[in-house]
Enzyme design. Sequence first.
Site, short mmCIF file in Angstrom:
data_model
loop_
_atom_site.label_atom_id
_atom_site.label_comp_id
_atom_site.label_asym_id
_atom_site.label_seq_id
_atom_site.Cartn_x
_atom_site.Cartn_y
_atom_site.Cartn_z
N ASP A 321 8.10 81.81 16.18
CA ASP A 321 6.77 82.33 16.50
C ASP A 321 5.86 81.35 17.25
O ASP A 321 5.79 80.18 16.89
CB ASP A 321 6.00 82.66 15.22
CG ASP A 321 6.82 83.35 14.17
OD1 ASP A 321 7.96 83.76 14.46
OD2 ASP A 321 6.32 83.49 13.04
N GLU A 489 4.24 90.72 8.29
CA GLU A 489 4.23 89.37 8.88
C GLU A 489 3.35 89.25 10.12
O GLU A 489 3.23 90.17 10.92
CB GLU A 489 5.63 88.92 9.36
CG GLU A 489 6.72 88.95 8.39
CD GLU A 489 7.99 88.26 8.92
OE1 GLU A 489 8.60 87.57 8.11
OE2 GLU A 489 8.36 88.41 10.11
C1 FRU Z 1 8.10 85.43 11.51
C2 FRU Z 1 8.16 84.45 10.35
C3 FRU Z 1 6.80 84.25 9.75
C4 FRU Z 1 6.90 82.90 9.13
C5 FRU Z 1 7.75 82.19 10.12
C6 FRU Z 1 8.66 81.15 9.55
O1 FRU Z 1 9.09 85.21 12.45
O2 FRU Z 1 9.06 84.90 9.40
O3 FRU Z 1 6.43 85.26 8.87
O4 FRU Z 1 5.68 82.30 8.95
O5 FRU Z 1 8.53 83.16 10.78
O6 FRU Z 1 9.29 80.42 10.55
#
Ligand code: FRU
Length: 741
Positions: A321, A489
């Site tokens: 992300d 998320e």
């Molecule tokens: C989304 C996620 C988020 C988390 C991150 C961990 O891709 O699962 O929810 O904070 O990636 O890398």
Amino acid sequence: MSDKYTTQVIERTAMMHIPTPTVSMPSFNPVLALLCFCALSLGLPNLLAAQDILIADFDGQDYGEWKSTGDAFGPGPAKGTLPGQMTVDGYKGSGLVNSFYGGDGSVGTLTSPEFTIQRKYISFLIGGGKDSERTCMNLLINGQVVRNATGPNDKPGGSERLEPEFWDVSEFIGKTGIIRIVDSATGGWGHINVDHIIQTDQRPPGMRRNAKTTFKSEKRYLNFPIKNGAIKRTVTVAVDDQPVVTNEIELADATPDWWAFMDISDWRGKTISVTVEKLPDDSNALAQIEQSDAIKGGENIYREPLRGQFHFSSKRGWNNDPNGLVFYNGEYHLFYQHNPYGWSWGNMHWGHAVSRDLVHWQELPDALAPDRLGPMFSGSAVVDWQNTTGFGRNGQPPLILIYTAAGNPTVQCIAFSLDGRSFAKFDANPVLNQITGGNRDPKVFWHAPSKRWIMTLYVELNRTHTIHFFSSPDLKNWTYLSRTDGFFECPDFFELPVDDNPANKKWVLTAASSEYMIGTFDGTKFVPETPKLPGHRGRGFYAAQTFSDIPPSDGRRIQIGWFQTETRGMPFNQSMTVPLELKLITTSEGPRLTWTPIKELHILRTNTHLLTSTKLTPESADPLANAKAQLVEIRADFEPDNQSILLFTVRGAQISYDARTQKLIVNGHAAPAPLLNGRQNLVIYCDRTGLEVFASGGLTYVPMPFQPAPDNLSLSLKTTNGHVNVTRIEVHNLESAWPQQ
Ligand code: FRU
């Protein structure tokens, strides 16, 4: 009951191939002399070592005299990987003990018959969970546990590979013992794998504990040798004896696939130690870790065959992300979920890059590294203009990062910076305690009407995915306000004018999938006016975020998504989409979001091929027959008749518009793309790892991971059906956004 599991002597000595001399010869015998020389040089003790004793190899159909309780061990040895399990390897022969039978939830024990300890060592292969009480193997003498071993895993990720281990049991020779394999854990890594248990007098190659190298820091980087898929080793770096960070790294024992780097320039002149919790005796990993002013193997950085040339990716390792997108002190900051030490997800850091134009990015050292509260999961950033946190100095507003520390419990934390370069974590973290396990991805903004900060946070509540809203006066104390259900998320929440009309603004709530709702927000509660609407229409786009603090004079809402472009064979993996401008426009169904590539990307254009007012029929010559492209942007405005299909082929990718169904089809993937007043406009970007295609004025956005063959530079355009009036086609060759070396 099978004989295979009864204790038996096996015919195996290390020196089996050297015949023991038996005849004494009166005169010099060169053969015998050579044999003696071999025996001496290879070590007499070896030659005389007693034969190994097999305790169990678990290659039969059942456990023989071993007794199991519970369900975890199943009716007999597993033949390898069990349903739902990552690939199990590293075992010997056809079977092993694998307590994943029935999944992690099952429990039980598996106990050997009594045996006499007759050799100095018991060696075995072991993998699975790392819990010395609940996923382990014990040696018991007189009912007491005298030796214990576990697998290597106590976090998500990890490996199902079994590794050699041994116990020195010389002090127990002559005693009777039993071996008990225990699985009483039910959560993640709640299982244990064991194979090939033998008694031996030859010290087996084993594991060094806390293998350490210490040196004075004199260079910029520490280079780590990485072998993709190797067992993850727990590696702790300490500065002047103070541990600063621990990572799980697939260290290469021999030749690495690539080198990962840690920037150690802040610690110049200090003593650095690298400790690996467990390392095979014969591993060369520690010896290969070296400091250098260069990233090892980085001579070709940004020129690698699968490096997106105008999509951001990190120099080394994995990204997911985008995080903390913010404009601060004249720079756009892109933070991102980063595993600096692996090709796959893990060791979550906040990577960091800056840009002055959103196109050319400069990667900086990671901003946040895992700490005692856990790995650094996703979050956002804001400029604290009014210094509500008190972290500002001399009128300089601080940049605040709001992130999830994903330990147990999972909590929300803040960090700050006054220069956009170095970041300090707040010493009273966390600022928001765990609500339910796994709350994450705080997205924060200043709500001017109520003069307070608002946070949206993903919270799983009674198995429902929800977004919780909180408020705070100072980013340190948070109060629950309300919630909206149905988003998973990485929430994002922002206000946008409809049709650029500042008097008609709406709030958009979106999350990782890019679906969204439009509605109102009174500072406390979001009230949706639409159902959940589809977001992007392609593949490999996730967890997008929009920038905070873009100056009002600009006023755009700019988004970047995680572009899931897998790059096998490269020392990096995944990338970011191009920055996208978001708008709300009125459609016959109500207001809808549009995505368009930001105008700054035009600075990459080198030469342009232009085509105006052409009518294309299936008989027409290909107007792009002579065009060639490596990195390319294509813009097309056309008016198709209702039977027509217009097909672009871009370096092997097929992008067509089918006016009969009003669909855009990108490499076989169809997305609705309505005609607007009988017209269509397409924008196609093609990079080395992906396509991004826009249609219907941005109502349709189709990101698509794709790797063109390096030598295919061809373009073509044709109508396969019907007639198309082409108003204008622009083909722009693009240059790389990376620095030319
Ligand atoms: C989304 C996620 C988020 C988390 C991150 C961990 O891709 O699962 O929810 O904070 O990636 O890398």
